[in-house]
Design a protein around this motif. Structure first.
Motif, short mmCIF file in Angstrom:
data_model
loop_
_atom_site.label_atom_id
_atom_site.label_comp_id
_atom_site.label_asym_id
_atom_site.label_seq_id
_atom_site.Cartn_x
_atom_site.Cartn_y
_atom_site.Cartn_z
N UNK A 307 0.82 -1.22 0.00
CA UNK A 307 0.00 0.00 0.00
C UNK A 307 0.85 1.26 0.00
N UNK A 308 2.17 1.14 0.23
CA UNK A 308 3.06 2.29 0.06
C UNK A 308 3.48 2.44 -1.40
N UNK A 309 3.51 1.33 -2.11
CA UNK A 309 3.90 1.38 -3.52
C UNK A 309 2.73 1.78 -4.42
N UNK A 310 1.51 1.33 -4.06
CA UNK A 310 0.35 1.56 -4.92
C UNK A 310 -0.54 2.64 -4.32
N UNK A 311 -0.80 3.67 -5.12
CA UNK A 311 -1.83 4.65 -4.78
C UNK A 311 -3.07 4.27 -5.58
N UNK A 312 -4.10 3.85 -4.85
CA UNK A 312 -5.27 3.24 -5.49
C UNK A 312 -5.87 4.15 -6.56
N UNK A 313 -6.01 3.58 -7.77
CA UNK A 313 -6.62 4.33 -8.87
C UNK A 313 -5.65 5.23 -9.61
N UNK A 314 -4.42 5.37 -9.10
CA UNK A 314 -3.43 6.25 -9.75
C UNK A 314 -2.38 5.42 -10.47
N UNK A 315 -1.73 4.51 -9.73
CA UNK A 315 -0.71 3.66 -10.36
C UNK A 315 -0.97 2.18 -10.11
N UNK A 316 -2.22 1.86 -9.82
CA UNK A 316 -2.62 0.49 -9.56
C UNK A 316 -3.91 0.46 -8.79
N UNK A 317 -4.35 -0.74 -8.42
CA UNK A 317 -5.59 -0.88 -7.65
C UNK A 317 -5.31 -1.67 -6.38
N UNK A 318 -5.89 -1.19 -5.28
CA UNK A 318 -5.75 -1.85 -3.98
C UNK A 318 -7.08 -2.42 -3.55
N UNK A 319 -7.03 -3.62 -2.94
CA UNK A 319 -8.24 -4.25 -2.41
C UNK A 319 -7.95 -4.77 -1.00
N UNK A 320 -8.98 -4.99 -0.20
CA UNK A 320 -8.75 -5.57 1.13
C UNK A 320 -8.25 -7.01 0.98
N UNK A 321 -7.43 -7.48 1.93
CA UNK A 321 -7.02 -8.89 1.87
C UNK A 321 -8.21 -9.81 2.13
N UNK A 322 -8.10 -11.05 1.67
CA UNK A 322 -9.13 -12.08 1.91
C UNK A 322 -10.50 -11.68 1.40
N UNK A 323 -10.55 -11.02 0.26
CA UNK A 323 -11.83 -10.58 -0.29
C UNK A 323 -11.88 -10.89 -1.79
N UNK A 324 -12.31 -12.12 -2.15
CA UNK A 324 -12.30 -12.53 -3.56
C UNK A 324 -13.16 -11.63 -4.46
N UNK A 325 -14.30 -11.16 -3.94
CA UNK A 325 -15.18 -10.34 -4.78
C UNK A 325 -14.52 -9.01 -5.10
N UNK A 326 -13.93 -8.36 -4.08
CA UNK A 326 -13.26 -7.08 -4.32
C UNK A 326 -12.10 -7.25 -5.31
#
Length: 374
Positions: A307-326
């Protein structure tokens, strides 16, 4: 200045340390600098016989536990191999594994020691079901952080998140420096390509901590949504058979390719489209930086250094752990929209070149090394 980079694994092993340290050597070769690498071969087993005593805690209260016994014997073996093989003196030792640092300070007590902590072995063992959180083996392993702090002249973490993780286990967390790993940009050669079907890739050890069960469930959901993809899994590990069986049961085995262990995945990584790894814990997540330098879109979890490397929606996408749907939702976004995928990939590559280049890491390390007398 004569430097020794003390590794645990041989430098050709996969992982964050080996992504950086062997490439440091050529950057330090000059009349002013002299650098050597040191590690213990895998064949060295049960050679050490030293009596082990630590300065900050009594490890013998945990000595009946197999994980502790194996760790202590490995430390003895490292001591034995160090005394056998190192016959010259150095101005400074930079260790990249707890065993390496503590052993080096024992053999060379008057040589300044810089210690980088690259990962939390205890957290991986907990997530992989090998030890219990709060149990005696866990207590032993986290006690080593205080011992490292006591032995080292400078302690380094590879991310701010990992620095925060270490806080409860050391006396002066404010003194821990943060220097992320650096990557030799010359090793990564992005290649313009168009894949008719989105090619997803993940590179990791096949262990529960990496969350590949979540990835397979997310890919099964993608298939239900009629999204076309191929998933390439590079790496090996103890849970490979059950992951392959899980892919069969989820009816995605034909969309999934298991490669096993590959020494230089960065050589063919640029031909893929999306790097995805839903780790449950990651001190830094070197493979994300490598994928970014290969100009892949990144999809990862909101944990540790990812989460320090990825800024969600800017240079990648972040999701919560253990969440297959997300995870399926995020993958669908980048599979369904190649232009968006390319935009994320370009931003990821630009950030990695700026923040995680080997040149930046070398400059920071040189400044630190020069603070020590030599």
């Amino acid at each position: 200045m004569k430097l020794l980079q003390a590794l645990f694994f041989p430098p050709e092993q996969p992982g964050g340390v080996s992504s950086m340290v062997p490439y440091l050597q050529e950057r330090f070769m000059s009349p002013r600098w002299e650098m050597e690498l040191f590690s213990i071969p895998k064949r060295i087993r049960n050679k050490g016989r030293d009596k082990v005593l630590f300065d900050t805690f009594d490890w013998r209260q945990y000595e009946q536990y197999p994980v502790v016994q194996k760790y202590i014997q490995t430390y003895r073996d490292y001591l034995w191999w160090t005394r056998l093989r190192i016959q010259k003196s150095f101005d400074l030792i930079h260790a990249h594994h707890p065993i390496a640092g503590i052993a080096m300070k024992s053999v060379f007590p008057d040589t300044p020691l810089v210690q980088t902590i690259h990962s939390s072995y205890e957290k991986e063992l907990i997530l992989n079901g090998k030890i219990e959180e709060g149990g005696p083996e866990h207590q032993f392993l986290v006690s080593l952080y205080r011992e490292m702090e006591h032995k080292a002249d400078r302690l380094i973490a590879v991310s701010h998140s990992f620095q925060h993780y270490l806080t409860p286990y050391v006396q002066n967390p404010q003194d821990i420096s943060v220097i992320p790993n650096g990557y030799d940009e010359k090793r990564f050669k992005p290649i313009p390509h168009e894949n008719e079907v989105a090619q997803l890739i993940t590179v990791c050890r096949l262990v529960p901590a990496k969350g590949l069960d979540i990835l397979l469930k997310a890919c099964a959901e993608l298939k239900k949504r009629n999204q076309n993809y191929v998933l390439h899994i590079i790496g090996d590990g103890p849970i490979r058979p059950e992951l392959e069986e899980m892919a069969r049961q989820l009816d995605i085995y034909h969309e999934t390719i298991f490669y096993g262990y590959t020494l230089h995945p960065e050589e063919f990584m640029p031909f893929f489209d999306v790097f995805v790894l839903p780790s449950r814990a990651e001190a830094f997540g070197s493979v994300f930086a490598e994928a970014a330098l290969s100009c892949l879109a990144l999809v990862g979890t909101e944990v540790g250094g990812i989460s320090e490397q990825i800024e969600d929606g800017v240079n990648g996408l972040l999701v919560p752990p253990d969440n297959p749907k997300a995870l399926a939702d995020a993958l669908e976004k980048v599979i369904a929209d190649p232009a968006y995928r390319y935009e994320l990939a370009r931003s990821a590559c630009d950030k990695a070149k700026s923040n995680y280049s080997l040149s930046r890491a070398v400059n920071e390390l040189k400044k630190m090394y020069l603070k020590f007398p030599h």
